[in-house]
Design a protein around this motif. Structure first.
Motif, PDB file in Angstrom:
ATOM      1  N   GLN A 157       0.951  -1.187  -0.100  1.00  0.00           N
ATOM      2  CA  GLN A 157      -0.002  -0.079   0.127  1.00  0.00           C
ATOM      3  C   GLN A 157       0.982   1.197  -0.088  1.00  0.00           C
ATOM      4  OE1 GLN A 157      -0.581  -1.823   3.228  1.00  0.00           O
ATOM      5  NE2 GLN A 157      -1.360  -3.415   2.023  1.00  0.00           N
ATOM      6  N   THR A 158       0.411   2.300  -0.308  1.00  0.00           N
ATOM      7  CA  THR A 158       1.265   3.503  -0.458  1.00  0.00           C
ATOM      8  C   THR A 158       0.685   4.249   0.736  1.00  0.00           C
ATOM      9  OG1 THR A 158       1.721   3.748  -2.759  1.00  0.00           O
ATOM     10  CG2 THR A 158       1.660   5.860  -1.605  1.00  0.00           C
ATOM     11  N   MET A 159       1.621   4.460   1.622  1.00  0.00           N
ATOM     12  CA  MET A 159       1.115   5.244   2.792  1.00  0.00           C
ATOM     13  C   MET A 159       2.091   6.596   2.897  1.00  0.00           C
ATOM     14  SD  MET A 159       0.487   2.625   5.959  1.00  0.00           S
ATOM     15  CE  MET A 159       0.199   3.981   6.698  1.00  0.00           C
ATOM     16  N   LEU A 160       1.586   7.591   3.563  1.00  0.00           N
ATOM     17  CA  LEU A 160       2.181   8.899   4.142  1.00  0.00           C
ATOM     18  C   LEU A 160       1.911   9.063   5.391  1.00  0.00           C
ATOM     19  CD1 LEU A 160       1.979  12.272   2.116  1.00  0.00           C
ATOM     20  CD2 LEU A 160       1.315  12.114   4.510  1.00  0.00           C
ATOM     21  N   VAL A 161       3.238   9.392   6.254  1.00  0.00           N
ATOM     22  CA  VAL A 161       3.033   9.438   7.527  1.00  0.00           C
ATOM     23  C   VAL A 161       3.409  10.900   7.923  1.00  0.00           C
ATOM     24  CG1 VAL A 161       4.048   8.788   9.657  1.00  0.00           C
ATOM     25  CG2 VAL A 161       3.476   7.014   7.983  1.00  0.00           C
ATOM     26  N   LEU A 162       2.750  11.532   8.949  1.00  0.00           N
ATOM     27  CA  LEU A 162       3.095  12.986   8.915  1.00  0.00           C
ATOM     28  C   LEU A 162       3.061  13.530  10.318  1.00  0.00           C
ATOM     29  CD1 LEU A 162       2.694  15.882   7.963  1.00  0.00           C
ATOM     30  CD2 LEU A 162       0.499  15.644   8.043  1.00  0.00           C
ATOM     31  N   THR A 163       3.987  14.517  10.675  1.00  0.00           N
ATOM     32  CA  THR A 163       3.975  15.146  11.977  1.00  0.00           C
ATOM     33  C   THR A 163       4.214  16.707  11.656  1.00  0.00           C
ATOM     34  OG1 THR A 163       4.641  15.423  13.999  1.00  0.00           O
ATOM     35  CG2 THR A 163       6.446  15.021  12.373  1.00  0.00           C
ATOM     36  N   THR A 164       3.311  17.382  12.421  1.00  0.00           N
ATOM     37  CA  THR A 164       3.645  18.902  12.544  1.00  0.00           C
ATOM     38  C   THR A 164       3.952  19.287  14.034  1.00  0.00           C
ATOM     39  OG1 THR A 164       1.276  19.227  12.733  1.00  0.00           O
ATOM     40  CG2 THR A 164       1.964  19.522  10.373  1.00  0.00           C
ATOM     41  N   GLY A 165       4.445  18.379  14.693  1.00  0.00           N
ATOM     42  CA  GLY A 165       4.809  18.323  16.070  1.00  0.00           C
ATOM     43  C   GLY A 165       3.541  18.385  16.878  1.00  0.00           C
ATOM     44  N   GLN A 166       2.448  17.635  16.417  1.00  0.00           N
ATOM     45  CA  GLN A 166       1.332  17.471  17.224  1.00  0.00           C
ATOM     46  C   GLN A 166       0.881  16.041  17.291  1.00  0.00           C
ATOM     47  OE1 GLN A 166      -1.816  20.393  16.021  1.00  0.00           O
ATOM     48  NE2 GLN A 166      -0.111  21.355  15.101  1.00  0.00           N
ATOM     49  N   GLY A 167       1.885  15.168  17.243  1.00  0.00           N
ATOM     50  CA  GLY A 167       1.786  13.686  17.159  1.00  0.00           C
ATOM     51  C   GLY A 167       1.884  13.173  15.903  1.00  0.00           C
ATOM     52  N   VAL A 168       1.489  12.107  15.317  1.00  0.00           N
ATOM     53  CA  VAL A 168       2.193  11.292  14.274  1.00  0.00           C
ATOM     54  C   VAL A 168       0.781  10.623  13.637  1.00  0.00           C
ATOM     55  CG1 VAL A 168       3.613   9.708  12.834  1.00  0.00           C
ATOM     56  CG2 VAL A 168       4.389  10.950  14.814  1.00  0.00           C
ATOM     57  N   ARG A 169       0.657  10.786  12.324  1.00  0.00           N
ATOM     58  CA  ARG A 169      -0.753  10.202  11.719  1.00  0.00           C
ATOM     59  C   ARG A 169      -0.254   9.600  10.559  1.00  0.00           C
ATOM     60  NH1 ARG A 169      -2.304  14.215  15.110  1.00  0.00           N
ATOM     61  NH2 ARG A 169      -4.067  13.857  16.392  1.00  0.00           N
ATOM     62  N   GLY A 170      -0.875   8.512  10.163  1.00  0.00           N
ATOM     63  CA  GLY A 170      -0.507   7.615   8.903  1.00  0.00           C
ATOM     64  C   GLY A 170      -1.837   7.745   7.904  1.00  0.00           C
ATOM     65  N   PHE A 171      -1.440   7.954   6.971  1.00  0.00           N
ATOM     66  CA  PHE A 171      -2.590   8.070   5.664  1.00  0.00           C
ATOM     67  C   PHE A 171      -2.566   7.079   4.627  1.00  0.00           C
ATOM     68  CE2 PHE A 171      -2.027  12.025   7.758  1.00  0.00           C
ATOM     69  CZ  PHE A 171      -3.544  12.385   8.028  1.00  0.00           C
ATOM     70  N   THR A 172      -3.413   6.266   4.056  1.00  0.00           N
ATOM     71  CA  THR A 172      -3.442   5.313   2.861  1.00  0.00           C
ATOM     72  C   THR A 172      -3.903   5.954   1.750  1.00  0.00           C
ATOM     73  OG1 THR A 172      -2.967   3.414   4.657  1.00  0.00           O
ATOM     74  CG2 THR A 172      -3.723   3.009   2.270  1.00  0.00           C
ATOM     75  N   LEU A 173      -3.050   5.723   0.489  1.00  0.00           N
ATOM     76  CA  LEU A 173      -3.754   6.264  -0.712  1.00  0.00           C
ATOM     77  C   LEU A 173      -4.631   5.186  -1.314  1.00  0.00           C
ATOM     78  CD1 LEU A 173      -2.949   8.588  -2.635  1.00  0.00           C
ATOM     79  CD2 LEU A 173      -1.306   7.117  -3.840  1.00  0.00           C
ATOM     80  N   SER A 174      -5.948   5.873  -1.426  1.00  0.00           N
ATOM     81  CA  SER A 174      -6.919   5.142  -1.992  1.00  0.00           C
ATOM     82  C   SER A 174      -6.856   4.924  -3.424  1.00  0.00           C
ATOM     83  CB  SER A 174      -8.331   5.749  -1.634  1.00  0.00           C
ATOM     84  OG  SER A 174      -8.562   7.129  -2.428  1.00  0.00           O
ATOM     85  N   SER A 175      -7.739   4.071  -3.897  1.00  0.00           N
ATOM     86  CA  SER A 175      -7.838   3.728  -5.517  1.00  0.00           C
ATOM     87  C   SER A 175      -8.041   5.045  -6.485  1.00  0.00           C
ATOM     88  CB  SER A 175      -8.551   2.608  -5.816  1.00  0.00           C
ATOM     89  OG  SER A 175     -10.036   2.977  -5.499  1.00  0.00           O
ATOM     90  N   ASP A 176      -8.611   5.904  -5.843  1.00  0.00           N
ATOM     91  CA  ASP A 176      -9.085   7.102  -6.287  1.00  0.00           C
ATOM     92  C   ASP A 176      -8.169   8.157  -6.408  1.00  0.00           C
ATOM     93  OD1 ASP A 176      -9.796   7.860  -3.791  1.00  0.00           O
ATOM     94  OD2 ASP A 176     -11.949   8.032  -4.552  1.00  0.00           O
ATOM     95  N   GLY A 177      -6.915   7.820  -5.633  1.00  0.00           N
ATOM     96  CA  GLY A 177      -5.964   8.821  -5.439  1.00  0.00           C
ATOM     97  C   GLY A 177      -6.087   9.861  -4.285  1.00  0.00           C
ATOM     98  N   GLU A 178      -6.799   9.418  -3.455  1.00  0.00           N
ATOM     99  CA  GLU A 178      -7.066  10.284  -2.084  1.00  0.00           C
ATOM    100  C   GLU A 178      -6.349   9.597  -0.780  1.00  0.00           C
ATOM    101  OE1 GLU A 178     -10.494  12.798  -0.029  1.00  0.00           O
ATOM    102  OE2 GLU A 178     -11.043  11.036  -1.054  1.00  0.00           O
ATOM    103  N   TRP A 179      -5.588  10.645  -0.111  1.00  0.00           N
ATOM    104  CA  TRP A 179      -5.056  10.085   1.331  1.00  0.00           C
ATOM    105  C   TRP A 179      -6.238   9.960   2.230  1.00  0.00           C
ATOM    106  CZ3 TRP A 179      -0.242   8.345   0.489  1.00  0.00           C
ATOM    107  CH2 TRP A 179       0.514   8.667  -0.352  1.00  0.00           C
ATOM    108  N   LEU A 181      -6.896   8.990   6.332  1.00  0.00           N
ATOM    109  CA  LEU A 181      -6.449   8.546   7.587  1.00  0.00           C
ATOM    110  C   LEU A 181      -6.819   7.087   7.963  1.00  0.00           C
ATOM    111  CD1 LEU A 181      -5.181   9.717  10.379  1.00  0.00           C
ATOM    112  CD2 LEU A 181      -7.299  10.166  10.882  1.00  0.00           C
ATOM    113  N   THR A 182      -5.736   6.436   8.302  1.00  0.00           N
ATOM    114  CA  THR A 182      -6.030   4.737   8.653  1.00  0.00           C
ATOM    115  C   THR A 182      -4.898   4.504   9.884  1.00  0.00           C
ATOM    116  OG1 THR A 182      -4.086   4.437   7.054  1.00  0.00           O
ATOM    117  CG2 THR A 182      -6.329   4.114   6.276  1.00  0.00           C
ATOM    118  N   HIS A 183      -4.129   5.494  10.224  1.00  0.00           N
ATOM    119  CA  HIS A 183      -3.440   5.253  11.569  1.00  0.00           C
ATOM    120  C   HIS A 183      -3.324   6.547  12.340  1.00  0.00           C
ATOM    121  CE1 HIS A 183      -2.326   2.005   8.595  1.00  0.00           C
ATOM    122  NE2 HIS A 183      -1.529   1.439   9.509  1.00  0.00           N
ATOM    123  N   ASP A 184      -4.042   6.602  13.338  1.00  0.00           N
ATOM    124  CA  ASP A 184      -4.208   7.694  14.109  1.00  0.00           C
ATOM    125  C   ASP A 184      -3.366   7.601  15.454  1.00  0.00           C
ATOM    126  OD1 ASP A 184      -4.879  10.371  14.890  1.00  0.00           O
ATOM    127  OD2 ASP A 184      -6.926   9.882  15.414  1.00  0.00           O
TER     128      ASP A 184
END
Length: 321
Positions: A157-179, A181-184
């Protein structure tokens, strides 16, 4: 149940609008890169480019393609004052004079995995720009100054993991190209029985590293009193992702083959953004078990460091080896 999208998450962040724009552009470009990576040979993306980068490494075609896409997309964002890449000799200032942010990136981490269809990724670090017309000196900021860090992992799966200094969240790229939220609230467990290191280099490591790893290999019969498993993907982004998902530690230490180099991984493009993510998830990110990566004052754009990061208690055990 409707799952939150990355766009909605970014819009709700308590950060400046300019940073939201930077993150949106970076995420959109990573989604585009995912398509190119997935195309592989069908997209003419495999093999060497015939060029050597500033790191004195042979570039893959995908190194060049992903670097160009990120550079062009980010420099077109009005909030970006300049960019720097592992693949480029110098910083690239934006043509506009209103940007507030500097973006540094490793466009395709794990390039050696490309031609064998193993996981690769993109790593991004964002800093505030001291000036709208930045020079290289303006990029020389300690990792604590980062306002955001993310990576995209191009795997099953293509995933994007992000922080802005407010914790870490993970997003999975859907079949229609949208990220989506799958990992809060991603958190790194404090203890682990898993480590990642390139064991073929054992004979080149310093004595403390050899001692520590030797103790792990002795398992339940050794001084650690438990069995460890070793994993190694040969792409930092994939090894760090595994740590964020299930704990573990990752090491890329100094070795004797190039004694004048402090390490192989790059502080600005790999060490700082990954350290920010790991610390925000409750782990530790150091050079040697003690020195925090985020506290290092950079001296030059392509500075290298040793890396030891992951589950906090295991990093402490490494420090005392």
């Amino acid at each position: 149940m409707t799952l939150a999208s990355l766009d909605a998450h970014i819009a709700a962040l308590d950060v400046a609008d300019g940073l939201k724009s930077v993150l949106t552009v970076a995420a959109r470009t990573c989604a585009e890169i995912s398509d190119v990576v997935a195309g592989g040979a069908l997209a003419g993306a495999l093999g060497a480019s015939g060029q050597i980068n500033v790191q004195d490494e042979e570039q893959k075609k995908l190194d060049v393609m992903t670097n160009d896409r990120l550079t062009q997309a980010l420099l077109a964002c009005p909030a970006v004052a300049g960019v720097a890449s592992e693949e480029m000799d110098e910083v690239q200032p934006a043509s506009n004079t209103a940007g507030d942010y500097l973006v540094l990136f490793d466009p395709l981490d794990g390039s050696s995995n490309i031609d064998i269809n193993a996981s690769v990724g993109t790593i991004v670090s964002v800093l505030k720009s001291p000036t709208p017309t930045p020079t290289e000196a303006d990029f020389m900021q300690a990792g604590r100054n980062q306002v955001a860090a993310l990576y995209a992992l191009y795997g099953p799966q293509t995933m994007l993991v992000l922080t802005t200094g407010q914790g870490v969240r993970g997003f999975t790229l859907s079949s229609d190209g949208e990220w989506i939220l799958t990992h809060d609230a991603i958190a790194v467990s404090k203890d682990t029985k898993e480590f990642a290191i390139n064991m073929s280099n054992l004979r080149h490591w310093s004595e403390p590293v050899q001692t520590y790893v030797g103790d792990l290999l002795k398992g339940a019969d050794g001084p650690r009193g438990k069995n460890f498993n070793m994993r190694w993907v040969a792409a930092m982004v994939a090894d760090v992702h595994r740590i964020l998902m299930r704990g573990g530690v990752f090491f890329y230490p100094w070795d004797r083959r190039e004694p004048n180099k402090p390490g192989k991984l790059r502080l600005m493009y790999e060490g700082n953004p990954m350290a920010f993510l790991i610390e925000q998830a409750g782990g530790k990110a150091t050079t040697d078990g003690v020195e925090a990566i985020l506290d290092i004052q950079p001296e030059h754009l392509h500075q290298r460091i040793p890396v030891a990061l992951g589950s906090a208690n295991e990093i402490d055990a490494f420090a005392s080896a």
